[in-house]
Design a protein around this motif. Structure first.
Motif, short mmCIF file in Angstrom:
data_model
loop_
_atom_site.label_atom_id
_atom_site.label_comp_id
_atom_site.label_asym_id
_atom_site.label_seq_id
_atom_site.Cartn_x
_atom_site.Cartn_y
_atom_site.Cartn_z
N UNK A 165 17.82 26.12 -0.52
CA UNK A 165 17.38 27.46 -0.13
C UNK A 165 18.56 28.24 0.43
N UNK A 166 18.35 29.51 0.63
CA UNK A 166 19.39 30.35 1.24
C UNK A 166 19.68 29.86 2.65
N UNK A 167 20.96 29.95 3.04
CA UNK A 167 21.36 29.59 4.39
C UNK A 167 21.96 28.20 4.53
N UNK A 168 21.75 27.35 3.52
CA UNK A 168 22.37 26.02 3.60
C UNK A 168 23.76 26.06 2.97
N UNK A 188 25.97 20.49 2.58
CA UNK A 188 24.69 19.88 2.90
C UNK A 188 24.06 19.27 1.65
N UNK A 189 24.16 19.96 0.53
CA UNK A 189 23.65 19.41 -0.73
C UNK A 189 24.38 18.12 -1.07
N UNK A 206 30.91 27.23 2.18
CA UNK A 206 30.16 27.94 1.14
C UNK A 206 28.68 27.90 1.48
N UNK A 207 28.15 29.05 1.92
CA UNK A 207 26.75 29.18 2.32
C UNK A 207 25.97 29.88 1.21
N UNK A 266 19.57 35.21 -4.08
CA UNK A 266 20.02 35.74 -5.36
C UNK A 266 21.05 34.88 -6.07
N UNK A 267 21.60 33.89 -5.39
CA UNK A 267 22.57 32.99 -6.04
C UNK A 267 21.90 32.14 -7.11
#
Length: 288
Positions: A73-76, A80-81, A125-126, A130-131
Motif C-alpha cells: 500500500x501507499x506509505x511503505x 519493507x517489501x 523509496x516510499x 498511483x504508483x
C-alpha cells in the motif's frame, strides 16, 4: 549429446536405465534436430522428479506474491517489501534466489513506475498513491527454483497506468496460450508483440524469459518478440518463464549506476507479469 548405451543409467538422473526412460524421446528429438537444423538442449527437458521439485518451489513463490498483494500500500518502503519476502521465504525452508546472485544485494526485485526490472529495494523509496509496482520473487526450495512476478497498482492510478498493467497481463496470458508441444518460442513472442503493439505499446527486447528449474537461468532464452514458427521447438517437460515487459513509450532501457536497475530511456511507465510454465503433452501447466 554424448553417446549413451541403452542399458546405462539415464542422463536425467532418474536412476532408471536409459532404455526405460529417455531413449525413445531422445531418438525422436535427434530426428527432429536433423529436420530443424539445430540442437535441442536435453537439459531443458526435466524429469518427473525435477518437475515435482520445481512445482513445490513455484507454489511457495505464488504464496509469497499473494502475501505481498495483501500488504502492499501507499506509505511503505520497497525495503519493507524486501523484508516481507525474505522472512516468508526463510520461514518456509527456502532461500531467496536474488540475494547474492551476481552480487545483487536484496532478496527480491521491486521496480516502480519507469523501472523496467531489477529495482533494488531501499528504505528511501516510499510508495505513493498511483504508483505501479512490480515485485519479482524467486525461491530456491530443496534445490529447485520457482520464479514469478506481478505488477500491483497502489491506490488510485491514472488510466494510462491501469491500461498498461492490464495489457501487460493480457500479453502474458496470450503468450502462455501459445505453449504446447511443437509450437515455437517465436509463436510466444509473436502473440505478445502483436497484442502490445495493437494497443500502442512497445515490448522490451533487452530482457526476456528463460529456462529454469535446477538453476536460476537456463536455456532457452525466451524472447517476447518474434515471428510465428521461428525459434526453438517446444517439447513436453520443458520449463521456462514468460515475463513480458511492456512500455508506454520506447522499448529501449538503460541501466543505472548501481549496475542493476533498468529504466525506460524516455522515463515512460513500464509493467511486467511473469509465470513459470511447463510444457505438457497437450499444452501447458502454469507452475506459479
Amino acid at each position: 549429446m554424448d553417446k549413451i548405451n541403452r542399458n546405462d543409467l539415464c542422463w536425467c538422473g532418474s536412476g532408471k536405465k536409459y532404455k526405460k526412460c529417455h531413449m525413445e524421446q531422445d531418438e525422436f528429438i535427434t530426428k527432429l534436430e536433423a529436420k530443424v537444423g539445430y540442437e535441442i538442449p536435453r537439459e531443458s527437458i526435466k524429469s518427473e522428479e525435477d518437475i515435482e521439485g520445481i512445482r513445490k518451489s513455484c507454489k511457495l513463490t505464488h504464496e509469497i506474491l499473494d502475501m505481498v498483494g495483501e500488504r502492499i500500500k501507499a506509505g511503505i518502503t520497497t525495503e519493507e517489501i524486501n523484508k516481507w519476502v525474505h522472512d516468508y521465504t526463510v520461514e518456509h525452508g527456502a532461500y531467496p534466489a536474488p540475494l547474492g546472485y551476481h552480487g545483487f544485494p536484496k532478496s527480491t526485485c521491486v521496480s516502480v513506475n519507469e523501472v523496467v526490472c531489477h529495482g533494488i529495494p531501499s528504505e528511501d523509496k516510499i510508495l505513493k498513491d498511483g504508483d505501479i509496482v512490480n515485485v519479482d520473487v524467486t525461491c530456491i526450495l530443496d534445490g529447485y527454483y520457482g520464479d514469478s512476478n506481478r505488477t500491483y497498482i497502489i491506490g488510485n492510478a491514472s488510466k494510462e497506468a491501469e491500461d498498461l498493467v492490464r495489457v501487460a497481463k493480457e500479453c502474458l496470458d496470450l503468450g502462455i496460450e501459445q505453449v504446447k508441444p511443437y509450437n515455437t518460442l517465436g509463436d510466444i513472442g509473436y502473440a505478445i508483440q502483436s497484442h502490445a503493439e495493437s494497443h500502442g505499446y512497445s515490448v522490451v527486447y533487452d530482457y526476456g524469459g528463460h529456462g529454469i528449474g535446477n538453476e536460476f537461468h537456463e536455456e532457452p532464452f525466451v524472447p517476447h518478440l518474434g515471428k510465428k514458427g521461428e525459434g526453438m521447438i517446444l517439447l513436453p517437460n520443458m520449463v521456462f518463464t514468460i515475463e513480458p515487459m511492456i512500455n508506454v513509450g520506447k522499448p529501449e532501457t538503460t541501466v543505472l549506476e548501481d549496475e542493476w536497475t533498468a529504466i525506460t530511456t524516455d522515463g515512460a511507465l513500464s509493467a511486467q507479469w511473469e509465470h513459470t510454465i511447463r510444457v505438457t503433452e497437450k499444452g501447458y501447466e502454469i507452475l506459479t
